[in-house]
Design an enzyme around this catalytic site. Sequence first.
Site: not given
Lengths: 801, 162
Positions: A238, A385-386, A755
């Site tokens: 990522q 996802r935060c 998110e």
Amino acid sequence: MSETKTETAAEREAALGGIGCDKRRKEDARFIRGQGNYIDDIKLPNMVFGDFVRSPYAHARIKSIDAEKAKAVPGVIAVLTAADLKPLNLHWMPTLAGDTQAVLADEKVHFQNQEVAFVIAEDRYAAADGIQLVDVDYEELPVLIDPKKALEDGAPILREDVKDKDEVGQGPRRHPNHIFNWQSGDKDATDKAFAGAQVTVKEEIFYQRVHPAPIETCGCVASMDAVSGRLTLYGTFQAPHVVRTIVSLIAGLPESKIRVISPDVGGGFGNKVGAYPGYVCAIVGSIVLGRPVKWIESRIDNISTTAFARDYHMTGELAADKDGKITGLRANVLADHGAFNTHAQPMKWPAGFFNIVTGSYDVPTAHVTVDGVYTNKAPGGVSYRCSFRVTEAAYLIERMLDVLAQKIGVDKAEIRLRNFIKPEQFPYNSCLGWEYDSGDYPAALKQAMKAVGYEDLRKEQAEKRARGELMGIGIATFTEIVGAGPSRNCDILGIKMFESCEIRVHPTGSATARLGTKSTGQGHETTYAQIIATEIGIPSDLITVEEGDTDTAPYGLGTYGSRTTPVGAAAAARAGRKIREKAKKIAAHMLEVSENDLEWDVDRFTVKGVPDLSATMKDIAMAAYSNLPEGLEHGLEVVDYYDPPNMTYPFGAYICVVDVNRHTGEISVRSFYALDDCGTRINPMIIEGQVHGGLTEAFGIAMGQEIVYDDMGNVLGASFLDYFMPTAVETPHWETDHTVTPSPHHPLGAKGVGESPNVGGVPAFSNAVVDAFAHLGVTHMPMPHAAWRVWQTCHELGIDK
Amino acid sequence: MAKTDIKLTVNGQEAAGSVEPRTLLIHFLREQLGLTGSHIGCETSHCGACTVDLNGKSVKSCTVFAVQADGGEVLTVEGLAQGGELHPLQAAFAEDHGLQCGFCTPGMLVRAHRLLQENPDPSDAEVRVGISGNLCRCTGYQNIVKAIRNAAQAMREKEAAQ
């Protein structure tokens, strides 16, 4: 030069396919044909395959490793152990959190499935054969699974390598199993608020250990060219540039000799931010053998070893007046980081941005402490996802609002309306130090309540309760903090968390843009092209967006923490504006007027008051290479590095309605309404898709996901057989909505959205489940809300018969 | 390990290879035939990223041995488009934003293809059951369901017009 205006400005704008339209995705053309290029699709000449011998024990001393039988297996080429890596000083590696992590277990294993040896073979079948025959002699040690016991006197010491150290990268520690203590806020003022409060509530709230589990696991191909001394590392990254820097630091290679390529990535969700032993072993293997080495994680390896998230044992407390107006907040957290502190967050933030825990509410004073501890579990944790512990913070405050509402007997929407930060308070400085950029929380909640028919739902609930039926309504009015981040407080390895964009406009009127972020499914090739199209007046179809190759893209910190739109998109917009500035000079030269006489008109510069006299970007592009005013350099290309002045604060109002079967504990999600405000909307279709996906991940977490360990440290449920993955059958239907409150400091007014649905979704589900039992005196139920657990509550309440 | 020769039809073309008895169909397709559209996401037949059509049925090719496909007919995502024209499912997935990272997409498309052979006009609920062996982490399924139903309609209309 001056074209006849056959099209209206609106038509020309539509032809750009810019910001605000539902542009169909460029990347889909290859994905729907099966022509994506993911890590396991990469096949290099002479490539070999490596895989790990993993520990069956959670805590054990390694007495010996015998790889002779494995080496004799046909196809097995080499077996690497810590002893082989030691001379290179690569048996341990630094983590992004200032700790160290074993690459291959050195004398001891600290968690089940830890990497012990790396078997390299001609193909994956031979590697699997070899793994079976590596003989490791272990001596079992006492296992520590409960983080609450980690800090007791006499607890087994897990990390003997750091047992005498006063700190392991994040400040003083008080016990060999303690990692850090982090505090935020004013303790004395908060104590005072609680001492004088008319009402206080307290709840133990555990956010369980979960895993991002993208469908594609982690993997890499390392290819060392012995002649040029150049290493090419393909991988599921990522943040490719950060990986290049880390590899340079730990392998001692100059960054100019390292090329990191992140090909198509099959989902990330935080799993693919960190650096894992597999990468290091593949690199070492390639250097030693002179052949490319591929490592691909299995699903069980994925869930049980790389990148867990959460595992926060939280205690929340609110002080309030009798009307429910909050006067103080306390949060104490025990954070289980597993065997090594490998959290992936801006380095100054050991608990991420957990101090966003005051949420959407005007809380006058608060105090937060977070203690990180070691246990015999997989190391972490990442932000799934935060944006760095925001999910934990939002879960805590949204649950606590409901607890307070129940205590004083006020409706759960009303308690929020009484405590919201008011629209006129923005920019709002929270008591824990954040400056919220913009928001209108009451408008969002009221729009949500109207959309779902909130009053009628409450009436229906009352009628059902009278009949002994269970129905719950869950509200979450969350605020996120995303877009890490400003250089004054966000860095990784000292590198500030800016983002970058390079744009090259080519002579015949098309453009290539390169960015330091990396899409893992968010559609960057499409959305960045839309942004740049609007900024430079070249159709998005003619703008090629490239990411994920450190040889070509400018340095960037990557995609996670919803930072692509707040930071990367800002760089794209600003790069576009720089292009336009130069284009304006060229246009003035072409039209023989002063720059001041020009105005921008969708895709061209027009002479003010003479609408027929204009130079289109297409013409300007050619002129940039052929017809320049004196003193201007040829070409039309720029790079922008954007250092955000502040975070962005997307928010939302979610309402979930559930029916609970009191005989079985089964929960049926009747409806889920999600209103998101992410400021300016770049591609509404993609935003909705992000919300659908994030809500589905939230549903999985709230309703079924947990990585459980037994007392021996065995990880129970690390395959899709046991770890809940929602299918299309369980997944509810999502209803989406939005308001638009632009960010005042972002060049486009955009805030990021990926998110939000996970941050707001989890408390909305959980609040709905607990709300179904609220009239029976229940204030909290631990996640995940699987049927058997809910049934236990029903059974304890005597309502299951 | 001793190898066995196999012959099969893949996407309408003859294919042959020499495989170990334990070679999985997914590895044969991806590594010997170079058809990397089908993916591997788990080892337990749950995720469905490896779904292909074998003799007219959807199978998870990560739990089928290549030798079991000997003499059989296999369809993978690479065989969906015909004559340069996208299959209606492919077109609908792109049009309805039925994919994000794209990793589950090939398996999802091939599964949906078989589902529509079995039921040319499925309801939302039937689609959801029909694709429940295929996991997606990105989309929340809603747009996938929409795409499959829209593709079904397009296919029915095409059929009726012929």
